[in-house]
Design a protein around this motif. Structure first.
Motif, PDB file in Angstrom:
ATOM      1  N   MET A   1      49.415  84.143  74.183  1.00 26.90           N
ATOM      2  CA  MET A   1      49.646  84.902  72.949  1.00 26.90           C
ATOM      3  C   MET A   1      49.715  86.407  73.252  1.00 26.90           C
ATOM      4  O   MET A   1      48.896  86.911  74.015  1.00 26.90           O
ATOM      5  N   LYS A   3      49.059  90.188  72.914  1.00 25.15           N
ATOM      6  CA  LYS A   3      47.958  90.970  72.346  1.00 25.15           C
ATOM      7  C   LYS A   3      48.356  92.439  72.271  1.00 25.15           C
ATOM      8  O   LYS A   3      49.076  92.946  73.148  1.00 25.15           O
ATOM      9  N   ILE A  68      52.910  88.554  63.162  1.00 25.20           N
ATOM     10  CA  ILE A  68      51.673  88.336  63.927  1.00 25.20           C
ATOM     11  C   ILE A  68      50.487  88.183  62.967  1.00 25.20           C
ATOM     12  O   ILE A  68      50.632  88.449  61.766  1.00 25.20           O
ATOM     13  N   ASN A  72      46.328  88.379  67.138  1.00 27.36           N
ATOM     14  CA  ASN A  72      47.109  89.134  68.133  1.00 27.36           C
ATOM     15  C   ASN A  72      46.541  90.535  68.370  1.00 27.36           C
ATOM     16  O   ASN A  72      47.037  91.264  69.233  1.00 27.36           O
TER      17      ASN A  72
END
Ligand code: ADP
Length: 491
Positions: A1, A3, A68, A72
């Motif tokens: 994922m 970030k 998002i 995130n």
């Protein structure tokens, strides 16, 4: 994922939410205007609750735009318009009156009363007595809002600059804190002892129970539980200091200049504060761990604003960008100088009463000359600040890092480089304020390993090198100094 660090950049006229990734690249950004009101001549106020709502809105919009969720987000960085004063009720969490904006002159009378204390204030805070800073604004509110003084004395009111207000709201009232860079703009903070100064608080009638806890700029402030569990606010700094950090001016002697409405030049002076005799402010740049870094700061009140004036009041240009075309359309200013002292002059003159002037007009003077002279005036004013910095800091200023809206103007940047006889560098990400807050947050959370890593990902977009002959520079600058001198005589 994926970030990201989420930076909130709360400025005077707008609030921005910015996503920064591991490479220090700006991934996406949203922005909402914030309104100021002008209830009396010289007064500038804003609604703190509207500021908070704007923060919620820009974040929501950004998350939808980038598709998002809070999962995130690694951490949050907050950077803000400095000095603007919010006072709220501890029990309700609601502001007791409009926030007083940094530009507001409504507490000028209070500052006049403390004129004889100016050296004492400068020694402790690094600041010059002026309504610009928060202390006289707090006193103004406590003296003028009904019942405020009694409530403050009973410990029922809290003060904060905009960072504190946002932190308080994000943490649902659990954290009342600010960072050292914001604290150093209140005129109540002793920049040597790094503590709120009892004597200054007494002088300005500010109960110390109102004041936020002062923390490092890169620090885990608390969970932004209003939005999500587990996401921490990890970086906080005033906008100009955040920009200094965002420009990676990590070493002593490195400086940046921001060309926005006004211009703000800051230089990293290391871990020992020095005090200017020529109108520079000494301020805290940031604190990471136990290490505090100081900066010298000089301000130009009318920077990009002179271009707005050409567009909106003089109607010489239709867009800001057109100023560049017009400047290039003539060989020189034909001897025209403009001193845009519309609201007085900042560093090194600190002359509140000076007003603008145009010199050297002939029958050949055209709109192009006036536009070119206006851009040059921005550069000359920045040179005034630069010269003082150079003399007082004794550092070799071999390069100036720049940012802000007016850096889009190539003529201005080249002329600035010429007149300073110094290299000018534009970073790849012009949102240096948000970038600085993100770097500070990411360092505390572990998103960015260390400053070396940040230096390695920080890129430069463009450089300008001086091309003008030194004798020419001297002659032109002499003309500017004369124009300022005559302007200041006309009162
Ligand atoms: P602030 O954060 O103070 O609102 P910005 O960094 O957004 O300022 O920059 C806006 C300022 O930059 C305005 O004063 C505008 O006149 C000036 N500006 C924007 N584009 C140009 C340009 N191409 N040439 C000169 N000035 C410009």
């Amino acid at each position: 994922m994926n970030k990201y660090v989420l930076a909130i950049d709360q400025g005077t006229t707008s609030t921005r939410a910015v996503l920064i990734d591991k490479n220090g690249d700006l991934v996406n950004m949203t922005q909402i205007e914030v309104e100021c009101t002008f209830p009396h001549s010289g007064w500038v106020e804003t609604d703190a609750l509207a500021i908070w709502v704007s923060v919620i809105s820009v974040i929501n919009e950004l998350m939808v735009k980038e598709n998002i969720t809070w999962k995130n987000i690694d951490s949050i960085g907050v950077t803000n318009q400095r000095e603007t004063t919010v006072i709220w009720d501890k029990n309700t969490g609601m502001p007791i009156c409009p926030a007083i904006v940094w530009q507001s002159r409504q507490s000028a009378g209070i500052c006049d009363e403390f004129e004889d204390k100016k050296d004492f204030i400068h020694e402790r805070t690094g600041l010059l007595i002026n309504p610009y800073f928060s202390a006289s604004k707090i006193k103004f509110i406590l003296d003028n809002v009904e019942g405020a003084r009694e409530k403050a004395n009973k410990g029922e009111l809290l003060f904060g600059t905009v960072d504190s207000w946002i932190i308080y709201r994000m943490t649902q009232g659990k954290v009342h804190a600010t960072d050292v860079s914001n604290a150093s703009r209140t005129m109540l903070f002793n920049i040597k002892t790094l503590k709120w100064d009892e004597e200054l608080c007494k002088m300005f009638g500010v109960p110390m129970s109102m004041l936020p806890k002062v923390r490092p700029s890169s620090y885990k402030y608390g969970e932004a539980s209003f939005f999500a569990k587990g996401v921490q606010i990890c970086g906080v700094a005033g906008d100009q200091q955040a920009a200094l950090f965002g420009q990676t001016c990590f070493n002593v002697g490195e400086s940046k200049n921001t060309y926005g409405t006004g211009c703000f030049m800051l230089m990293n002076i290391g871990t020992t504060p020095t005090f200017s005799k020529s109108g520079l402010l000494t301020t805290i740049a940031w604190q990471i761990g136990n290490k505090v870094v100081y900066a010298l700061e000089g301000s130009v009140f009318i920077g990009g604003a002179v271009i707005q004036w050409l567009r909106d009041k003089m109607h010489l240009i239709n867009t800001s960008a057109e100023s560049e075309e017009k400047a290039y359309a003539c060989h020189d200013t034909h001897g025209v100088y403009i001193v845009p002292a519309f609201t007085g002059l900042g560093t090194p003159y600190w002359d509140d009463d000076a007003r603008g002037a145009i010199f050297g007009l002939t029958r050949n003077s055209s709109d192009n000359h006036i536009v070119r002279a206006s851009l040059e005036a921005v550069a000359y004013q920045c040179k005034d600040v630069f010269e003082v910095m150079k003399n007082e800091s004794h550092f070799e200023l071999s390069k100036l890092k720049v940012d802000g809206g007016a850096t889009a103007n190539n003529y201005l940047m080249q002329f600035q480089s010429d007149i300073l006889q110094t290299e000018i560098e534009l970073p790849k990400c012009l949102q240096t304020t948000a970038l600085g807050a993100s770097y500070l947050a990411g360092l505390a959370s572990g998103f960015f390993a260390d400053r070396k890593h940040i230096e390695s990902i920080h890129g430069c977009k463009k450089n300008y090198h001086p091309q003008m002959d030194v004798k020419e520079v001297e002659a032109r600058y002499k003309g500017w100094k004369k124009a300022v001198e005559v302007t200041r005589m006309f009162k």
